[in-house]
Scaffold this motif. Structure first.
Motif, PDB file in Angstrom:
ATOM      1  N   SER A  57      40.581  43.646  31.856  1.00 36.63           N
ATOM      2  CA  SER A  57      40.668  42.217  31.570  1.00 36.63           C
ATOM      3  C   SER A  57      40.564  41.425  32.872  1.00 36.63           C
ATOM      4  N   PRO A  58      40.337  40.113  32.794  1.00 35.96           N
ATOM      5  CA  PRO A  58      40.323  39.304  34.022  1.00 35.96           C
ATOM      6  C   PRO A  58      41.618  39.417  34.816  1.00 35.96           C
ATOM      7  N   GLU A  59      42.750  39.467  34.121  1.00 31.10           N
ATOM      8  CA  GLU A  59      44.046  39.567  34.808  1.00 31.10           C
ATOM      9  C   GLU A  59      44.183  40.909  35.528  1.00 31.10           C
ATOM     10  N   SER A  60      43.762  41.969  34.854  1.00 25.46           N
ATOM     11  CA  SER A  60      43.837  43.295  35.465  1.00 25.46           C
ATOM     12  C   SER A  60      42.861  43.412  36.630  1.00 25.46           C
ATOM     13  N   TRP A  61      41.674  42.810  36.494  1.00 23.30           N
ATOM     14  CA  TRP A  61      40.697  42.806  37.584  1.00 23.30           C
ATOM     15  C   TRP A  61      41.284  42.118  38.814  1.00 23.30           C
ATOM     16  N   ASP A  62      41.957  41.012  38.594  1.00 27.88           N
ATOM     17  CA  ASP A  62      42.533  40.276  39.719  1.00 27.88           C
ATOM     18  C   ASP A  62      43.585  41.114  40.433  1.00 27.88           C
ATOM     19  N   LEU A  63      44.411  41.818  39.653  1.00 28.06           N
ATOM     20  CA  LEU A  63      45.427  42.682  40.256  1.00 28.06           C
ATOM     21  C   LEU A  63      44.806  43.886  40.942  1.00 28.06           C
ATOM     22  N   HIS A  64      43.961  44.612  40.207  1.00 32.36           N
ATOM     23  CA  HIS A  64      43.490  45.907  40.680  1.00 32.36           C
ATOM     24  C   HIS A  64      42.424  45.769  41.770  1.00 32.36           C
ATOM     25  N   HIS A  65      41.425  44.944  41.524  1.00 34.13           N
ATOM     26  CA  HIS A  65      40.338  44.803  42.494  1.00 34.13           C
ATOM     27  C   HIS A  65      40.673  43.799  43.594  1.00 34.13           C
ATOM     28  N   ASN A  66      41.017  42.584  43.201  1.00 31.33           N
ATOM     29  CA  ASN A  66      41.188  41.513  44.193  1.00 31.33           C
ATOM     30  C   ASN A  66      42.458  41.653  45.007  1.00 31.33           C
ATOM     31  N   ASN A  67      43.444  42.332  44.461  1.00 30.94           N
ATOM     32  CA  ASN A  67      44.694  42.515  45.193  1.00 30.94           C
ATOM     33  C   ASN A  67      44.769  43.916  45.806  1.00 30.94           C
ATOM     34  N   VAL A  68      44.859  44.948  44.956  1.00 31.26           N
ATOM     35  CA  VAL A  68      45.091  46.306  45.462  1.00 31.26           C
ATOM     36  C   VAL A  68      43.914  46.815  46.293  1.00 31.26           C
ATOM     37  N   ARG A 100      41.187  45.264  47.621  1.00 26.90           N
ATOM     38  CA  ARG A 100      40.889  44.482  48.827  1.00 26.90           C
ATOM     39  C   ARG A 100      41.967  44.656  49.894  1.00 26.90           C
ATOM     40  N   THR A 101      43.213  44.818  49.461  1.00 21.94           N
ATOM     41  CA  THR A 101      44.280  45.052  50.437  1.00 21.94           C
ATOM     42  C   THR A 101      44.093  46.380  51.142  1.00 21.94           C
ATOM     43  N   PHE A 112      44.051  58.374  56.905  1.00 22.35           N
ATOM     44  CA  PHE A 112      43.438  59.103  55.792  1.00 22.35           C
ATOM     45  C   PHE A 112      43.765  58.441  54.464  1.00 22.35           C
ATOM     46  N   ASN A 113      45.031  58.104  54.246  1.00 26.82           N
ATOM     47  CA  ASN A 113      45.424  57.497  52.976  1.00 26.82           C
ATOM     48  C   ASN A 113      44.658  56.214  52.708  1.00 26.82           C
ATOM     49  N   ALA A 114      44.542  55.364  53.712  1.00 32.32           N
ATOM     50  CA  ALA A 114      43.832  54.098  53.528  1.00 32.32           C
ATOM     51  C   ALA A 114      42.352  54.337  53.254  1.00 32.32           C
ATOM     52  N   ALA A 115      41.734  55.240  54.021  1.00 30.46           N
ATOM     53  CA  ALA A 115      40.309  55.522  53.829  1.00 30.46           C
ATOM     54  C   ALA A 115      40.048  56.129  52.457  1.00 30.46           C
TER      55      ALA A 115
END
Length: 238
Positions: free
Chosen positions: A50-61, A63-64, A100-103
């Motif tokens: 959903s748009p809300e899940s996209w914002d959390l998963h892609h735009n937040n997690v 991208r971070t 390693f974890n970040a990559a």
């Protein structure tokens, strides 16, 4: 079902799967960014995300993780390396576990999102259908086995369809572990993110419903492209 929790690689893997990573070399430094998708996902990726899940998963997690990786590699010998090179050079090294974890998280997230398409792309290729038949008993049996593997995972991680020298297998990786840190016979073809943040907004803890929506969103043409790429790599190394 096979499990992988971060074992040392026996040999370095060949180049990883198509379009799993993004980045640009600027003044000798790799700047890691989210993978460029072939469609507009600003409204999510239906029916899975959903748009809300996209914002959390892609735009937040996601991208971070990209920002974290760039910060952790800054001023180090890993700064000019590709994402795949960084993963292979840091796996199993205690002092480099944060890098390693970040990559690996950047790679895994990019691979997951690049495995999807709005409404999915159906499985049409006869060769891929035959491979699923030989190794799993067909597409529907593969879905059942993949779902069992994913929903039975304890903790966080990813469930993958991999090719090991063109033999298809389902494996789980835990936390940030990734198949490209395995030996050079392993090539990832498809994955689902089983971290809680990937499904909690849309499905709560109903992981089976999450898997059902996943299979309605899989881009099977991308899976076929990855198999073709793996075959070419194997032919080129013979």
């Amino acid at each position: 079902r096979k499990l992988f929790a971060g074992a040392l690689p026996r040999r370095l893997a060949p180049h990883s799967a198509l379009a799993a990573t993004a980045g640009s070399l600027l003044s000798g430094r790799q700047v890691h960014t989210p993978v460029q998708l072939e469609f507009d996902a600003s409204g999510g990726i239906p029916p899975l995300i959903s748009p809300e899940s996209w914002d959390l998963h892609h735009n937040n997690v996601y991208r971070t993780w990209c920002r974290t990786l760039n910060n952790r590699l800054g001023g180090t010998p890993y700064e000019p390396l590709t994402l795949e090179e960084t993963i292979r050079k840091t796996v199993g090294i205690r002092e480099e576990v944060l890098k390693f974890n970040a990559a690996a998280e950047v790679y895994n997230h990019g691979f997951f999102f690049d495995s999807l398409a709005p409404g999915g792309v159906p499985l049409r290729n006869l060769e891929l259908k035959e491979m699923l038949m030989v190794h799993f008993g067909g597409l529907e049996e593969f879905k059942k086995q993949f779902t069992v593997s994913a929903t039975s995972m304890l903790g966080s991680g990813y469930t993958w369809l991999i090719s090991r020298d063109m033999h298809l297998e389902i494996i789980n990786t835990f936390n940030a572990a990734t198949p490209i840190a395995l030996d050079n016979t392993v090539y990832p073809l498809l994955c689902i993110d089983m971290w809680e943040h990937s499904h909690v907004l849309d499905y709560g803890m109903d992981k089976r419903a999450y898997l059902e929506a996943f299979f309605e969103t899989v881009n099977w043409e991308r899976v076929k492209q990855r198999i073709d790429h793996h075959r070419k790599l194997l032919e080129d190394t013979d």
